[in-house]
Scaffold this active site. Structure first.
Site, PDB file in Angstrom:
ATOM      1  N   GLU A 290       1.734   6.919   7.186  1.00  0.00           N
ATOM      2  CA  GLU A 290       2.738   6.502   6.193  1.00  0.00           C
ATOM      3  C   GLU A 290       2.336   6.978   4.796  1.00  0.00           C
ATOM      4  OE1 GLU A 290       4.750   2.628   8.260  1.00  0.00           O
ATOM      5  OE2 GLU A 290       3.291   2.231   6.708  1.00  0.00           O
TER       6      GLU A 290
ATOM      7  N   LEU B 117      11.440  -6.590   4.005  1.00  0.00           N
ATOM      8  CA  LEU B 117      11.801  -7.202   5.283  1.00  0.00           C
ATOM      9  C   LEU B 117      13.223  -7.746   5.375  1.00  0.00           C
ATOM     10  CD1 LEU B 117       8.424  -8.979   6.102  1.00  0.00           C
ATOM     11  CD2 LEU B 117       9.161  -6.641   6.560  1.00  0.00           C
TER      12      LEU B 117
ATOM     13  N   SER C  53       0.836  -1.209   0.000  1.00  0.00           N
ATOM     14  CA  SER C  53       0.000   0.000   0.000  1.00  0.00           C
ATOM     15  C   SER C  53       0.872   1.261   0.000  1.00  0.00           C
ATOM     16  CB  SER C  53      -0.987  -0.003   1.171  1.00  0.00           C
ATOM     17  OG  SER C  53      -0.315   0.123   2.399  1.00  0.00           O
TER      18      SER C  53
ATOM     19  N   HIS D 182       9.658   2.908   8.787  1.00  0.00           N
ATOM     20  CA  HIS D 182       9.458   1.951   9.887  1.00  0.00           C
ATOM     21  C   HIS D 182       8.197   2.366  10.654  1.00  0.00           C
ATOM     22  CE1 HIS D 182      10.596  -1.145  12.686  1.00  0.00           C
ATOM     23  NE2 HIS D 182      10.251  -0.314  13.657  1.00  0.00           N
TER      24      HIS D 182
ATOM     25  N   LEU E 102      17.448  -7.430   5.352  1.00  0.00           N
ATOM     26  CA  LEU E 102      18.531  -6.469   5.567  1.00  0.00           C
ATOM     27  C   LEU E 102      19.170  -6.117   4.218  1.00  0.00           C
ATOM     28  CD1 LEU E 102      20.137  -5.152   7.949  1.00  0.00           C
ATOM     29  CD2 LEU E 102      21.732  -7.068   7.770  1.00  0.00           C
TER      30      LEU E 102
HETATM   31  C1  GAR Z   1       4.280  -0.707   6.673  1.00  0.00           C
HETATM   32  O1  GAR Z   1       3.572  -0.377   7.846  1.00  0.00           O
HETATM   33  C2  GAR Z   1       5.762  -0.486   6.884  1.00  0.00           C
HETATM   34  O2  GAR Z   1       6.066   0.574   7.735  1.00  0.00           O
HETATM   35  C3  GAR Z   1       6.163  -1.789   7.518  1.00  0.00           C
HETATM   36  O3  GAR Z   1       5.452  -2.768   6.812  1.00  0.00           O
HETATM   37  C4  GAR Z   1       4.196  -2.215   6.390  1.00  0.00           C
HETATM   38  C5  GAR Z   1       4.038  -2.508   4.917  1.00  0.00           C
HETATM   39  O4  GAR Z   1       2.755  -2.173   4.464  1.00  0.00           O
HETATM   40  N1  GAR Z   1       7.586  -1.984   7.429  1.00  0.00           N
HETATM   41  C6  GAR Z   1       8.290  -2.606   8.370  1.00  0.00           C
HETATM   42  O5  GAR Z   1       7.767  -3.101   9.361  1.00  0.00           O
HETATM   43  C7  GAR Z   1       9.798  -2.669   8.113  1.00  0.00           C
HETATM   44  N2  GAR Z   1      10.484  -2.969   9.326  1.00  0.00           N
HETATM   45  P1  GAR Z   1       2.464  -2.074   2.891  1.00  0.00           P
HETATM   46  O6  GAR Z   1       3.043  -3.323   2.251  1.00  0.00           O
HETATM   47  O7  GAR Z   1       0.969  -2.045   2.782  1.00  0.00           O
HETATM   48  O8  GAR Z   1       3.133  -0.826   2.376  1.00  0.00           O
END
Ligand code: GAR
Length: 197
Positions: A178, A89, A17, A108, A91
C-alpha cells in the site's frame, strides 16, 4: 512558484500510515498538494500525523457526515479537487459522490472483488483470507461509487500467502504494498484520469 493545481483531502479513521505515505510523497510536489485531513474518529493517530506535517485536520460526527453542510463547506474552503480514502471505514454518501464524480479513490487491503463489502476492513480482511486458505492476497486501488468496494479498479498488486503466514504477516506484506503504490497511483490517476492503472 504557482500554487498547486490539484488539492487533495484525505479521509482516514485510524492510524493513518497510508495518509502519512501520501503526505510525504506530495510534499513539494509541483501540481498536487494534500490540503486537508478529515476523520470520523477524534482519537485517530492520523490527526497527529497531519498536525506534524502542518496540514489542517478536522473531525466530524456521524450526523455531520450524513448532512451535506459541514463537509461541503470544509472541502470548498480548501478548494479540494480530489478525495482520497485511506483506511476510512464509513460508506461515502451520495452527495459527495455527486460532487466529486470519479474523483474519489479508495484502497482496499485485498484483491477485490474478493474479501470486500460492508464489515470487511483492516485485520478482518486478513483473517478471512487466511481462513479461506488463499494462496495470494494483495491490494486494490479503485474509484468510489455508492457501494462498498465496488468502483472501477485502477490498480492491483499481490502478496503470496503461505501456510506459515499468520494474519499479521499478511497485514505486513499488504501494508508495504500500500505504502509503495498508493501515492504513485494517485499521482497518475490525477494526471491522466481515464488511463490510470
Ligand atoms: C489499510 O490496510 C487499508 O487498506 C485498510 O485499512 C488500513 C488502514 O491503515 N482499509 C480498509 O480496510 C477499508 N476497507 P492505515 O490507517 O495505517 O493507513
Amino acid at each position: 512558484m504557482a500554487s498547486p493545481q490539484y488539492r487533495l483531502a484525505i479521509f482516514a479513521s485510524g492510524n493513518g500510515s497510508n495518509a502519512e505515505a501520501i503526505i510525504q510523497y506530495f510534499k513539494n510536489h509541483p501540481s498536487i498538494k494534500v490540503a486537508l485531513v478529515l476523520s470520523n474518529n477524534p482519537e485517530a493517530f492520523v490527526l497527529q500525523r497531519a498536525k506534524n506535517a502542518g496540514i489542517r485536520a478536522i473531525t466530524f460526527t456521524r450526523e455531520e457526515y450524513r448532512q451535506p453542510g459541514k463537509l461541503i463547506h470544509e472541502l470548498s474552503l480548501e478548494n479540494i479537487t480530489h478525495i482520497v480514502l485511506a483506511g476510512f471505514l464509513w460508506l461515502v454518501p451520495d452527495y459527495l459522490i455527486k460532487l466529486y464524480p470519479d474523483r474519489i479513490v479508495n484502497i482496499h487491503p485485498a484483491l477485490l472483488p474478493k474479501f470486500g463489502g460492508k464489515g470487511m476492513y483492516g485485520s478482518r480482511v486478513h483473517e478471512a483470507v487466511k481462513l479461506a486458505g488463499e494462496t495470494e492476497t494483495g491490494i486494490t486501488i479503485h474509484l468510489v461509487n455508492e457501494h462498498y468496494d465496488d468502483g472501477r479498479i485502477l490498480f492491483q498488486a499481490s502478496c503470496p500467502v503461505e501456510a506459515r503466514h499468520s494474519p499479521s504477516d499478511i497485514a505486513k506484506c499488504v501494508l508495504e504494498l500500500e505504502h509503495k503504490h498508493y501515492p504513485q497511483v494517485i499521482e497518475s490517476w490525477i494526471a491522466t484520469p481515464r488511463s490510470a492503472g
